[in-house]
Design a protein around this motif. Structure first.
Motif, PDB file in Angstrom:
ATOM      1  N   GLY A  96       0.594  -1.347   0.013  1.00  0.00           N
ATOM      2  CA  GLY A  96      -0.141  -0.022  -0.022  1.00  0.00           C
ATOM      3  C   GLY A  96       0.671   1.221  -0.115  1.00  0.00           C
ATOM      4  N   GLY A  97       2.111   1.176  -0.287  1.00  0.00           N
ATOM      5  CA  GLY A  97       3.037   2.423  -0.496  1.00  0.00           C
ATOM      6  C   GLY A  97       2.996   3.397   0.876  1.00  0.00           C
ATOM      7  N   ALA A  98       3.190   4.431   0.616  1.00  0.00           N
ATOM      8  CA  ALA A  98       3.320   5.457   2.012  1.00  0.00           C
ATOM      9  C   ALA A  98       1.786   5.599   2.561  1.00  0.00           C
ATOM     10  CB  ALA A  98       3.999   6.749   1.685  1.00  0.00           C
ATOM     11  N   SER A  99       0.929   5.622   1.624  1.00  0.00           N
ATOM     12  CA  SER A  99      -0.449   6.208   2.169  1.00  0.00           C
ATOM     13  C   SER A  99      -0.958   4.773   3.173  1.00  0.00           C
ATOM     14  CB  SER A  99      -1.310   6.259   1.028  1.00  0.00           C
ATOM     15  OG  SER A  99      -0.806   7.307   0.206  1.00  0.00           O
TER      16      SER A  99
ATOM     17  N   PHE B 187       1.479  15.735   2.125  1.00  0.00           N
ATOM     18  CA  PHE B 187       1.013  14.409   2.485  1.00  0.00           C
ATOM     19  C   PHE B 187       1.184  14.284   4.133  1.00  0.00           C
ATOM     20  CE2 PHE B 187       3.271  13.592  -1.685  1.00  0.00           C
ATOM     21  CZ  PHE B 187       2.150  12.737  -2.260  1.00  0.00           C
TER      22      PHE B 187
ATOM     23  N   ASN C  86      10.710  14.877   3.968  1.00  0.00           N
ATOM     24  CA  ASN C  86      10.934  15.859   2.511  1.00  0.00           C
ATOM     25  C   ASN C  86       9.535  16.099   1.837  1.00  0.00           C
ATOM     26  OD1 ASN C  86      12.936  16.852   0.553  1.00  0.00           O
ATOM     27  ND2 ASN C  86      11.599  15.562  -0.625  1.00  0.00           N
TER      28      ASN C  86
ATOM     29  N   THR D 135       7.634  16.402  -0.847  1.00  0.00           N
ATOM     30  CA  THR D 135       7.690  16.123  -2.371  1.00  0.00           C
ATOM     31  C   THR D 135       7.090  17.374  -3.384  1.00  0.00           C
ATOM     32  OG1 THR D 135       7.465  14.250  -1.527  1.00  0.00           O
ATOM     33  CG2 THR D 135       7.626  14.273  -3.817  1.00  0.00           C
TER      34      THR D 135
ATOM     35  N   ASP E 275       8.147  10.257   7.568  1.00  0.00           N
ATOM     36  CA  ASP E 275       7.646   9.750   6.184  1.00  0.00           C
ATOM     37  C   ASP E 275       8.693  10.125   5.285  1.00  0.00           C
ATOM     38  OD1 ASP E 275       7.098   9.446   3.597  1.00  0.00           O
ATOM     39  OD2 ASP E 275       5.046  10.448   3.881  1.00  0.00           O
TER      40      ASP E 275
ATOM     41  N   SER F 178       9.494   9.268   2.326  1.00  0.00           N
ATOM     42  CA  SER F 178       9.202   8.681   0.721  1.00  0.00           C
ATOM     43  C   SER F 178      10.307   9.315  -0.013  1.00  0.00           C
ATOM     44  CB  SER F 178       8.040   9.034   0.489  1.00  0.00           C
ATOM     45  OG  SER F 178       7.015   8.132   1.239  1.00  0.00           O
ATOM     46  N   SER F 179      10.411  10.451  -0.113  1.00  0.00           N
ATOM     47  CA  SER F 179      11.078  11.306  -1.343  1.00  0.00           C
ATOM     48  C   SER F 179      12.478  11.773  -0.891  1.00  0.00           C
ATOM     49  CB  SER F 179      10.383  12.503  -1.591  1.00  0.00           C
ATOM     50  OG  SER F 179       9.875  13.404  -0.584  1.00  0.00           O
TER      51      SER F 179
ATOM     52  N   GLN G 294       8.627   4.148  -4.531  1.00  0.00           N
ATOM     53  CA  GLN G 294       8.954   4.676  -5.811  1.00  0.00           C
ATOM     54  C   GLN G 294       9.348   6.018  -5.835  1.00  0.00           C
ATOM     55  OE1 GLN G 294       6.477   4.804  -3.757  1.00  0.00           O
ATOM     56  NE2 GLN G 294       4.760   6.140  -4.347  1.00  0.00           N
TER      57      GLN G 294
END
Ligand SMILES: *Cc1c(COP(=O)(O)O)cnc(C)c1O
Length: 363
Positions: free
Chosen positions: A76-79, A104, A153, A155, A175, A177-178, A198
């Motif tokens: 489910g990715g970051a969400s 986010f 970060n 995004t 988080d 993610s980026s 991703q």
């Protein structure tokens, strides 16, 4: 860049190292002498076991993860993760602090409201259209919170933390993610670091989570089993069929990062790349970067011209130069260049050349 490839400035899914893509291509018909690709093999096979264990070991090595942390790969990715978080950690007082510094972190706070007794916004830069990161002395932290959530970060807006918030005994959850693996971070300062893969490490659909072991406990009863940290940790992230191909890419990308000299070497490259863009932005006034200078992101650089029409024209001209995905997020408009680990310095230099040419022909 290899023939036929272009400089892809996408914020995510985003550019991957060509060395990694070539390795994946080479192994696509026969991975690890199995006679099949990673797309086709059982996650219960020995070959896949080596892949996932190798990916976990690499993440620990590359990020210098202390022994009292567990690396998980979740759906489910970051969400997915920011929905799972309150169900797993919000079990003591049911209260959490959220520092809102962009889209986010706002979404994460909204999601947590479904599961917690209280989501307390400890600080927000929304009133300034998220042009800065809240400072330590602006944080209204609750000593009884189950955790504090930040988005490291941003995004979309192009800002990042350059300090680690002090949260006392309350675990800090970030988080990343980026910005994951773009530079070294002191993992021991965080309760949890998580990232949708991703942006910097793999194709979309997977979340990498690095969780301090004392935070892996019985979640709320309503927590879906596949997002139960305790159950997933007990099964090495394979409670059900994991995202095998994504995990394989995490392995390849972290192998590549090790070969490149690890995160210190990545940081050196990334600092240099970001400076090429920011130095140019600061040297002229045709393009504008509106975020607070001290909070600038090294991964996502936002800028615009004086008019939306010129922005549009700039974006329309990118293909001819061999670029893509320079259009800014709809929430901010303008342009955004995402310059993750895999973006070569030459790509950033070519972009700045385009900016110079564009400015010269439109001033
Ligand atoms: C892209 C992104 C997300 C969303 O990731 P998904 O995997 O699509 O859920 C969350 N947080 C940050 C900082 C991001 O950059």
């Amino acid at each position: 860049m290899l023939d036929g490839r272009i400089y892809n400035f996408s914020a995510g899914p985003s550019i991957l190292p060509e060395e990694v893509l070539l390795k994946a291509q080479k192994e696509l018909l026969n991975c690890g002498d199995s006679g099949m690709s990673v797309l086709e093999m059982s996650h219960r096979s020995k070959v896949f076991d080596d892949i996932i264990n190798g990916a976990v070991a690499n993440v620990k090595e590359v990020m210098n993860v202390p022994d009292n942390y567990t690396v998980l790969f979740l759906h489910g990715g970051a969400s997915g993760f920011f929905a799972a978080l309150p169900m797993n950690l919000g079990t003591k007082t049911g209260k959490a602090d959220y520092i809102v510094s962009g889209n986010f972190s706002n979404l994460a706070a909204k999601e947590a409201e479904k599961y917690l007794k209280e989501v307390h916004i400890a600080a927000s830069s929304e009133a300034d259209n998220y042009n800065h990161i809240p400072r330590q002395d602006e944080l209204d932290l609750s000593p009884d919170a189950d955790y504090v959530h930040v988005c490291w970060n941003n995004t979309i807006f192009g800002t990042t933390y350059h300090y680690i918030p002090e949260t006392g005994n309350v675990p800090l959850v970030a988080d990343m993610s980026s910005s994951i693996m773009s530079e070294p971070v002191d993992v021991s300062k965080f309760g949890i670091i998580y990232a949708g893969v991703q942006k910097n490490i793999a194709p979309a659909g997977l979340c990498l989570a690095i969780i301090r072991n004392d935070l892996i406990a019985e979640p709320m009863r309503i927590c879906p089993k596949i997002w139960d940290f305790k159950k997933e940790a007990a099964k090495n992230s394979m409670l059900n069929t994991p995202a095998c191909a994504q995990i394989y890419f995490v392995k390849l990308v972290t192998d590549y990062l090790k070969e490149q000299g690890g995160l210190e070497a990545m940081k050196k490259k990334n600092v240099e790349k970001a400076a090429i863009l920011y130095d140019y932005l600061d040297s002229q006034d045709f393009f504008i970067n509106t975020v607070n200078k001290e909070d600038r992101s090294m991964m996502n650089v936002t800028f615009r011209t004086a008019s939306p029409e010129l922005d549009k024209e700039f974006v329309a001209g990118q293909a001819e130069r061999g670029f893509s995905n320079l259009k800014g997020h709809r929430l901010v408009g303008g342009m955004r260049a995402s310059i993750y680990n895999a973006m070569p310095k030459e790509g950033v230099e070519a972009l700045v050349q385009y900016m110079k040419d564009f400015a010269a022909s439109h001033s």
